[in-house]
Design an enzyme around this catalytic site. Sequence first.
Site, PDB file in Angstrom:
ATOM      1  N   ARG A 101     -37.748  -4.322 -14.026  1.00  0.00           N
ATOM      2  CA  ARG A 101     -38.818  -4.837 -14.255  1.00  0.00           C
ATOM      3  C   ARG A 101     -39.951  -4.205 -13.498  1.00  0.00           C
ATOM      4  NH1 ARG A 101     -41.265  -9.977 -15.930  1.00  0.00           N
ATOM      5  NH2 ARG A 101     -43.112 -10.574 -14.614  1.00  0.00           N
ATOM      6  N   HIS A 128     -42.540  -5.343 -23.429  1.00  0.00           N
ATOM      7  CA  HIS A 128     -41.701  -6.396 -23.072  1.00  0.00           C
ATOM      8  C   HIS A 128     -40.695  -7.040 -24.102  1.00  0.00           C
ATOM      9  CE1 HIS A 128     -40.170  -9.443 -20.554  1.00  0.00           C
ATOM     10  NE2 HIS A 128     -41.409 -10.143 -20.334  1.00  0.00           N
ATOM     11  N   GLN A 131     -38.968 -10.404 -23.873  1.00  0.00           N
ATOM     12  CA  GLN A 131     -39.826 -11.581 -24.283  1.00  0.00           C
ATOM     13  C   GLN A 131     -40.072 -11.792 -25.933  1.00  0.00           C
ATOM     14  OE1 GLN A 131     -41.319 -13.769 -22.172  1.00  0.00           O
ATOM     15  NE2 GLN A 131     -41.582 -14.908 -24.131  1.00  0.00           N
ATOM     16  N   ASP A 221     -51.546 -14.252 -24.448  1.00  0.00           N
ATOM     17  CA  ASP A 221     -51.381 -14.149 -22.984  1.00  0.00           C
ATOM     18  C   ASP A 221     -52.304 -14.047 -22.260  1.00  0.00           C
ATOM     19  OD1 ASP A 221     -49.403 -13.427 -20.931  1.00  0.00           O
ATOM     20  OD2 ASP A 221     -48.909 -11.273 -21.788  1.00  0.00           O
ATOM     21  N   CYS A 260     -45.870 -16.383 -23.331  1.00  0.00           N
ATOM     22  CA  CYS A 260     -44.650 -15.837 -22.381  1.00  0.00           C
ATOM     23  C   CYS A 260     -44.806 -16.464 -21.095  1.00  0.00           C
ATOM     24  CB  CYS A 260     -44.676 -14.218 -22.480  1.00  0.00           C
ATOM     25  SG  CYS A 260     -46.058 -13.500 -21.632  1.00  0.00           S
ATOM     26  N   ARG A 288     -35.262 -17.447 -23.075  1.00  0.00           N
ATOM     27  CA  ARG A 288     -35.237 -16.047 -22.379  1.00  0.00           C
ATOM     28  C   ARG A 288     -33.503 -15.969 -22.074  1.00  0.00           C
ATOM     29  NH1 ARG A 288     -39.372 -13.509 -19.782  1.00  0.00           N
ATOM     30  NH2 ARG A 288     -37.831 -11.808 -19.147  1.00  0.00           N
TER      31      ARG A 288
END
Length: 306
Positions: A101, A128, A131, A221, A260, A288
């Site tokens: 990450r 990402h 996601q 987001d 997300c 996830r």
Amino acid sequence: MKNLVSLKDLSSAEIEEILSLGRDLKDKYMKGVREPIFRGATLGMIFQKQSLRTRVSFETAMIHLGGSALFMSDEIGFGKREPVNDFAHVLSQMVDLVMIRAKKHEDVLEFVKHASVPVINGLTDYCHPCQALADIFTLREVEGDLRGKKMAWVGDANNVALSVALICGKLGLRFSLAVPEAYDFSSEVYEMLSENVPDLEVEKTQDPVKAVKGATAVFTDVWVSMGQEAEEEARKAAFAPYQVNAELMAHCPDAYFMHCLPAKRGLEVTDEVMESPRSLVIQEAGNRMHAQKGVLVWLLQQVWKK
């Protein structure tokens, strides 16, 4: 060797295999079955950014699969104490795969060049992929077949938006984007989409109402991501007309709402939408773990030859 750095690198069949593996493992999980199919496997997890969902989902997934996960935060000095190539060579001798990450996508690409184990992008400034896999996994649970259906993104054309666009193109979904011109994807990103998902239908607009009409799901987001704090006031002003609220969702009453997380309630989305019966944000977050189990198994199979 296979990695998961960006969904543009995966074929439609590979994405379907990951989702199928995740689906099978979730079905077993819901029956109380935890298959330790990779007993003793170790996932090295490098975190340059804070995390709730990414850390817990990967760590728990590895435990369920019979392995373990090693959490490494800033004290290891990734990208600081030694060159990334040395870091990749050393870590590859000690773990079976690596999840990163990272702040910069380029660091992940550099790591992959020198790693001898599979690498997973747990989030970068560019994309990402985990996601987007969880998003489609979730929508299929509630909606079934998604081919030809419209996914609407309202707000910043960021890393998550790009991954959603890519998975739409790979799996035959339409993608609608409502974004202020100054925060749209770059021309280079549109060129990449054209090259990698040439059949993707992209409807680009500055009108959120147009974007959501006919949508099966509406995504958004945060307007200010980590590292963009200096732009906060400008971004709030630019995105104010792009809030996902009850008035906007009234134009697509059958659409699901996706985020997300973490969300800034009262900014990009209202409490009313977050708590509505059509909101999938909690189910999406939980998935996830299941979608990433599919990723882990897909990658570990090549290492453990199972």
